[in-house]
Design an enzyme around this catalytic site. Structure first.
Site, PDB file in Angstrom:
ATOM      1  N   GLY A  81      50.200  74.447 -13.597  1.00  0.00           N
ATOM      2  CA  GLY A  81      48.955  74.125 -14.477  1.00  0.00           C
ATOM      3  C   GLY A  81      48.803  74.686 -15.710  1.00  0.00           C
ATOM      4  N   LYS A  97      37.012  76.396 -13.766  1.00  0.00           N
ATOM      5  CA  LYS A  97      35.929  76.279 -12.694  1.00  0.00           C
ATOM      6  C   LYS A  97      36.104  77.122 -11.341  1.00  0.00           C
ATOM      7  CE  LYS A  97      34.939  71.365 -13.504  1.00  0.00           C
ATOM      8  NZ  LYS A  97      35.435  70.316 -13.258  1.00  0.00           N
ATOM      9  N   ARG A 124      59.156  69.204 -15.944  1.00  0.00           N
ATOM     10  CA  ARG A 124      59.211  68.460 -14.517  1.00  0.00           C
ATOM     11  C   ARG A 124      60.495  67.619 -14.566  1.00  0.00           C
ATOM     12  NH1 ARG A 124      53.128  66.899 -12.737  1.00  0.00           N
ATOM     13  NH2 ARG A 124      52.588  68.822 -11.859  1.00  0.00           N
ATOM     14  N   GLY A 130      47.883  71.465  -8.349  1.00  0.00           N
ATOM     15  CA  GLY A 130      47.195  71.294  -7.391  1.00  0.00           C
ATOM     16  C   GLY A 130      47.753  71.655  -6.001  1.00  0.00           C
TER      17      GLY A 130
HETATM   18  N1  LIG Z   1      36.069  81.632 -20.943  1.00  0.00           N
HETATM   19  C1  LIG Z   1      36.303  80.194 -21.358  1.00  0.00           C
HETATM   20  N2  LIG Z   1      35.331  79.455 -21.553  1.00  0.00           N
HETATM   21  C2  LIG Z   1      35.823  78.130 -21.652  1.00  0.00           C
HETATM   22  N3  LIG Z   1      36.973  77.694 -21.164  1.00  0.00           N
HETATM   23  C3  LIG Z   1      37.895  78.545 -20.738  1.00  0.00           C
HETATM   24  C4  LIG Z   1      37.579  79.909 -20.715  1.00  0.00           C
HETATM   25  N4  LIG Z   1      38.710  80.525 -20.289  1.00  0.00           N
HETATM   26  C5  LIG Z   1      39.595  79.543 -19.961  1.00  0.00           C
HETATM   27  N5  LIG Z   1      39.005  78.280 -20.145  1.00  0.00           N
HETATM   28  C6  LIG Z   1      39.782  77.115 -20.181  1.00  0.00           C
HETATM   29  O1  LIG Z   1      40.033  76.766 -18.810  1.00  0.00           O
HETATM   30  C7  LIG Z   1      41.290  75.838 -18.806  1.00  0.00           C
HETATM   31  C8  LIG Z   1      41.872  75.957 -17.604  1.00  0.00           C
HETATM   32  O2  LIG Z   1      41.287  75.741 -16.599  1.00  0.00           O
HETATM   33  P1  LIG Z   1      41.656  75.163 -15.211  1.00  0.00           P
HETATM   34  O3  LIG Z   1      42.138  73.839 -15.437  1.00  0.00           O
HETATM   35  O4  LIG Z   1      40.783  75.866 -14.119  1.00  0.00           O
HETATM   36  O5  LIG Z   1      42.922  76.266 -14.942  1.00  0.00           O
HETATM   37  P2  LIG Z   1      44.501  75.784 -14.300  1.00  0.00           P
HETATM   38  O6  LIG Z   1      44.748  74.596 -14.851  1.00  0.00           O
HETATM   39  O7  LIG Z   1      45.495  76.929 -14.578  1.00  0.00           O
HETATM   40  O8  LIG Z   1      44.055  75.825 -12.966  1.00  0.00           O
HETATM   41  C9  LIG Z   1      41.780  76.218 -19.921  1.00  0.00           C
HETATM   42  O9  LIG Z   1      42.079  75.126 -20.950  1.00  0.00           O
HETATM   43  C10 LIG Z   1      41.194  77.422 -20.764  1.00  0.00           C
HETATM   44  O10 LIG Z   1      41.047  76.960 -22.110  1.00  0.00           O
HETATM   45  O1  LIG Z   2      50.263  66.708 -11.996  1.00  0.00           O
HETATM   46  C1  LIG Z   2      49.981  66.554 -10.773  1.00  0.00           C
HETATM   47  O2  LIG Z   2      49.145  67.499 -10.406  1.00  0.00           O
HETATM   48  P1  LIG Z   2      48.737  68.947 -11.113  1.00  0.00           P
HETATM   49  O3  LIG Z   2      48.439  68.775 -12.548  1.00  0.00           O
HETATM   50  O4  LIG Z   2      47.603  69.532 -10.350  1.00  0.00           O
HETATM   51  O5  LIG Z   2      50.154  69.672 -10.741  1.00  0.00           O
HETATM   52  C2  LIG Z   2      50.552  66.061  -9.810  1.00  0.00           C
HETATM   53  O6  LIG Z   2      51.821  64.972 -10.229  1.00  0.00           O
HETATM   54  C3  LIG Z   2      49.818  65.264  -8.604  1.00  0.00           C
HETATM   55  O7  LIG Z   2      48.963  64.295  -9.754  1.00  0.00           O
HETATM   56  P2  LIG Z   2      47.593  63.678  -9.286  1.00  0.00           P
HETATM   57  O8  LIG Z   2      46.686  65.148  -9.420  1.00  0.00           O
HETATM   58  O9  LIG Z   2      47.269  62.642 -10.369  1.00  0.00           O
HETATM   59  O10 LIG Z   2      47.730  63.410  -7.868  1.00  0.00           O
END
Ligand SMILES: Nc1ncnc2c1ncn2[C@@H]1O[C@H](COP(=O)(O)OP(=O)(O)O)[C@@H](O)[C@H]1O
Ligand SMILES: O=C(OP(=O)(O)O)[C@H](O)COP(=O)(O)O
Length: 655
Positions: free
Chosen positions: A354, A197, A36, A377
């Site tokens: 993400g 999720k 970033r 997000g």
């Molecule tokens: N089958 C699974 N069981 C448990 N955790 C999982 C599985 N598949 C993926 N994950 C976990 O999900 C996490 C990402 O989830 P999420 O935060 O929803 O994704 P993103 O940040 O891309 O939106 C990763 O840390 C990954 O290890």
């Molecule tokens: O890292 C951020 O969000 P993201 O991990 O969803 O991209 C942004 O800097 C926003 O941060 P916040 O979700 O604490 O408001």
């Protein structure tokens, strides 16, 4: 809607307050991923090259409005200093004397990083006082914080309500790719969703059912869908309370003719740990008790490959499995490679931030996608079809369309005939650009003929400040539309607040005058606006609605585009008080929406809406760049050469 960017601004010697997203992971004082920071460099460098003084704002983590040293931006400022040739200074405060002294001492080409914006309680509340304070430190706001664009906070959205806010290069790129794929993707359009999720991604899936041709599901969220289909999922992660929803989504996909592709096999293990026994099971056979699915299997990958063939746009959000552990990374790696192949073949590919961005980085593939978003997000919310507040607050480019941009002056009861002539002679040749704006001078009755003569053949048009709605007869002291037409007057200001308040003009009288002016082919500049008491009582919109509806009574759809409407808040007329750009835009948008209700969207978009009330060159830029402000009705400043500066500001901003 095209946004204004740093390319539209002359930064020479200007103070720039720039919102970036430096929310980077820090472990034991060390930045573990500086993506970033690097992503913000092009904008910072560009603005510095233009000789600006740059004040940087960012949040880091979630310190909950308190000053906590582990959330300090100091390590980021230090790293930035290494990455830039220019000097980077850091103040461990977010406001106050120390900040102001540092800002005042700042030289062109220097950068000042302020402390974490979230050390301020008002940041997340978009506190107006805090935003006004930060805005007061600079001339212009640059918003390059796409990662924060789904938040309406003081440092992004709040400041933009006080000073003009333009997009940086990163913001521009993110909007181009993510906004582009969400609004107008080249088809077939596929989205691959994974991660943990379903609840986080429901909104996205629902919106995509209207837009995408194919939706692929992997990650832990696949098990909620598979269970909803009645498959055995062992102890895999799933969301019990989302089973009905998953069923519902599967049904909707069918109804909408969207292919929702679920995995047909999975890699399973007894625990989420590295180095344990793992195997591949077919989902039709189900996962045994005591085993959990941690990745998509090889057959699924083949199925995904088949179904992805020929796809022209692909968005990927969320890993297919627990890619952080080598045993369960194959699915995520495989999908990443499939998307890279598609990209090589000319498709557009976007990673929605993400964990998927981290995965692509881990496999060394990040550079091979068309775009990897810096927002998790934020990109999800864009995919959900939501308007991001941190994008909406950026100024919109003024584009020449059928609608006219107008700079009108209202001299009121000022200047005698010779003063008027002398002044207008100074304006001729210096004001306006006929292709872009109409310049209109509202002069006293006594000077109309003379000024119409002097300006004949120039790009200046002449307006009266009033007229009567009868054509001729026993109306002592009044002037008829025909008399005005006869001396080449083209416009007439109607319903100005001074006419309403001092001379008792009612909406009914104004309506009659508007109708008559249209009949006689004089363009009315129809003024509306609320008094201070009405604003304070929360009656702004009621007042404006009544003025507009009654003023435009019986005016038909084919005539509305012959009327110019000016919003002039009475409390800002001649008082030196000016509506903030946000206050003005709020009412202009209200008027536009009201017209849209009355006459339809297409017609409403073409109506020229002017702002009036203490307009000066120093505040006009911020007002004119607002989306629904198409020019100004200027009082005091139209009596001076400031009027030329106002026209110049408009010329520069219209592309
Ligand atoms: N089958 C699974 N069981 C448990 N955790 C999982 C599985 N598949 C993926 N994950 C976990 O999900 C996490 C990402 O989830 P999420 O935060 O929803 O994704 P993103 O940040 O891309 O939106 C990763 O840390 C990954 O290890
Ligand atoms: O890292 C951020 O969000 P993201 O991990 O969803 O991209 C942004 O800097 C926003 O941060 P916040 O979700 O604490 O408001």
């Amino acid at each position: 809607m095209e946004k204004m960017t740093v390319k539209d601004i002359d930064f020479e010697n200007k103070k720039v307050i720039m919102r970036v997203d430096f929310n980077v992971p820090i472990k034991e004082g060390k930045i573990t991923d500086e993506t970033r920071i690097k992503a913000a460099l092009p904008t910072i460098k560009y603005v510095l090259e233009q000789n600006a003084k740059v004040i940087l704002l960012s949040h880091l983590g979630r310190p909950k409005g308190e000053k906590k040293i582990e959330f300090s931006l100091a390590p980021v400022a230090k790293r930035l200093n290494e990455l830039l040739d220019n000097e980077v200074l850091f103040v461990d405060e977010t406001r106050g004397e120390k900040v102001e002294t540092a800002v005042n001492k700042l030289k062109s080409g220097q950068v000042l990083v302020l402390e974490n914006t979230r050390f301020e309680k008002g940041e997340k509340k978009n506190d107006a006082e805090l935003a006004t304070y930060w805005a007061s430190l600079a001339d212009i706001h640059v918003n390059d914080a796409f990662g924060t664009a789904h938040r309406a906070h003081a440092s992004n959205v709040g400041i933009a309500q006080n000073i003009p806010s333009v997009a940086g290069f990163l913001m521009e790129k993110e909007i181009k790719f993510l906004g582009g794929v969400t609004t107008n993707p080249e088809k077939p359009y596929a989205v691959i969703l994974g991660g943990a999720k379903v609840s986080d991604k429901i909104g996205v899936i629902t919106n995509l059912l209207e837009k995408a041709d194919k939706i692929f599901i992997g990650g832990a969220m696949m098990f909620t869908f598979l269970k909803a289909q009645g498959k055995e999922i062992g102890s895999s992660l799933y969301e019990e309370d989302k089973l009905d929803l998953a069923k519902d989504l599967l049904k909707k996909a069918e109804d909408n003719n969207v292919e929702l592709i679920l995995p047909i096999d999975a890699v399973v293990a007894q625990k989420l740990e590295a180095g344990l026994e793992n195997r591949v099971v077919k989902m039709d056979d189900g996962i045994e008790k005591g085993w959990m699915g941690l990745d998509i299997g090889p057959e699924t990958l083949k199925l995904f490959e088949e179904k992805l063939s020929g796809v022209k746009t692909v968005v990927w959000n969320g890993p297919m499995g627990v890619f952080e552990i080598e045993d369960f990374e194959k699915g995520t790696r495989g999908v990443a490679e499939l998307i890279v192949e598609l990209t090589d073949a000319g498709s557009v590919s976007v990673i929605g931030g993400g964990d998927s961005a981290a995965a692509a980085e881990k496999f060394g593939l990040a550079k091979k996608f068309s775009h990897v978003s810096t927002g998790g997000g934020a990109s999800l919310e864009l995919l959900e079809g939501k308007e991001l507040p941190g994008v909406a607050s950026i100024a919109t480019k003024k584009k020449l369309t059928e609608k006219k941009f107008i700079l009108a002056g209202n001299w009121k009861m000022n200047k005698n005939n010779s003063e008027a002539a002398a002044f207008v002679n100074k304006l001729i040749g210096k004001i306006g650009n006929e292709e872009k704006i109409d310049v209109i001078l509202g002069v006293p009755f006594t000077s109309l003929e003379k000024i119409a003569d002097i300006t004949s053949g120039t790009n200046i048009k002449v307006s009266s400040q009033n007229m009567y709605f009868e054509e001729s007869g026993a109306y002592t002291g009044e002037i008829s539309p025909d008399m005005l037409k006869d001396i080449n007057v083209t416009h007439v200001i109607l319903g100005h607040s001074e006419r309403r308040d001092i001379f008792g003009e009612t909406n009914e009288i104004i309506n009659k005058k508007i109708k008559k002016s249209l009949e006689k082919e004089l363009t009315p500049i129809f003024c509306v606006g609320e008094h201070l008491e009405e604003r304070e009582k929360g009656l702004i919109f009621n007042t404006i609605e009544k003025q507009i509806k009654e003023g435009l009574n019986e005016i038909e759809k084919d005539e509305i585009n012959k009327i110019i409407i000016a919003y002039e808040p009475v409390w800002a007329i001649g008082t030196g008080k000016v509506a903030t750009p946000a206050q003005a835009q709020e009412v202009h948008k209200y008027i536009r929406d009201l017209l849209s209700e009355m006459y339809g969207e297409e017609v409403a978009q073409k109506v020229t809406l002017l702002y009036g009330g203490s307009v000066k060159p120093s505040n006009y830029f911020g007002l004119f760049i607002q989306k629904d402000i198409d020019g100004g009705l200027v009082g005091g400043a139209s009596l001076k050469e400031d009027f030329i500066d106002l026209a110049n500001i408009m010329n520069e901003l219209i592309k």
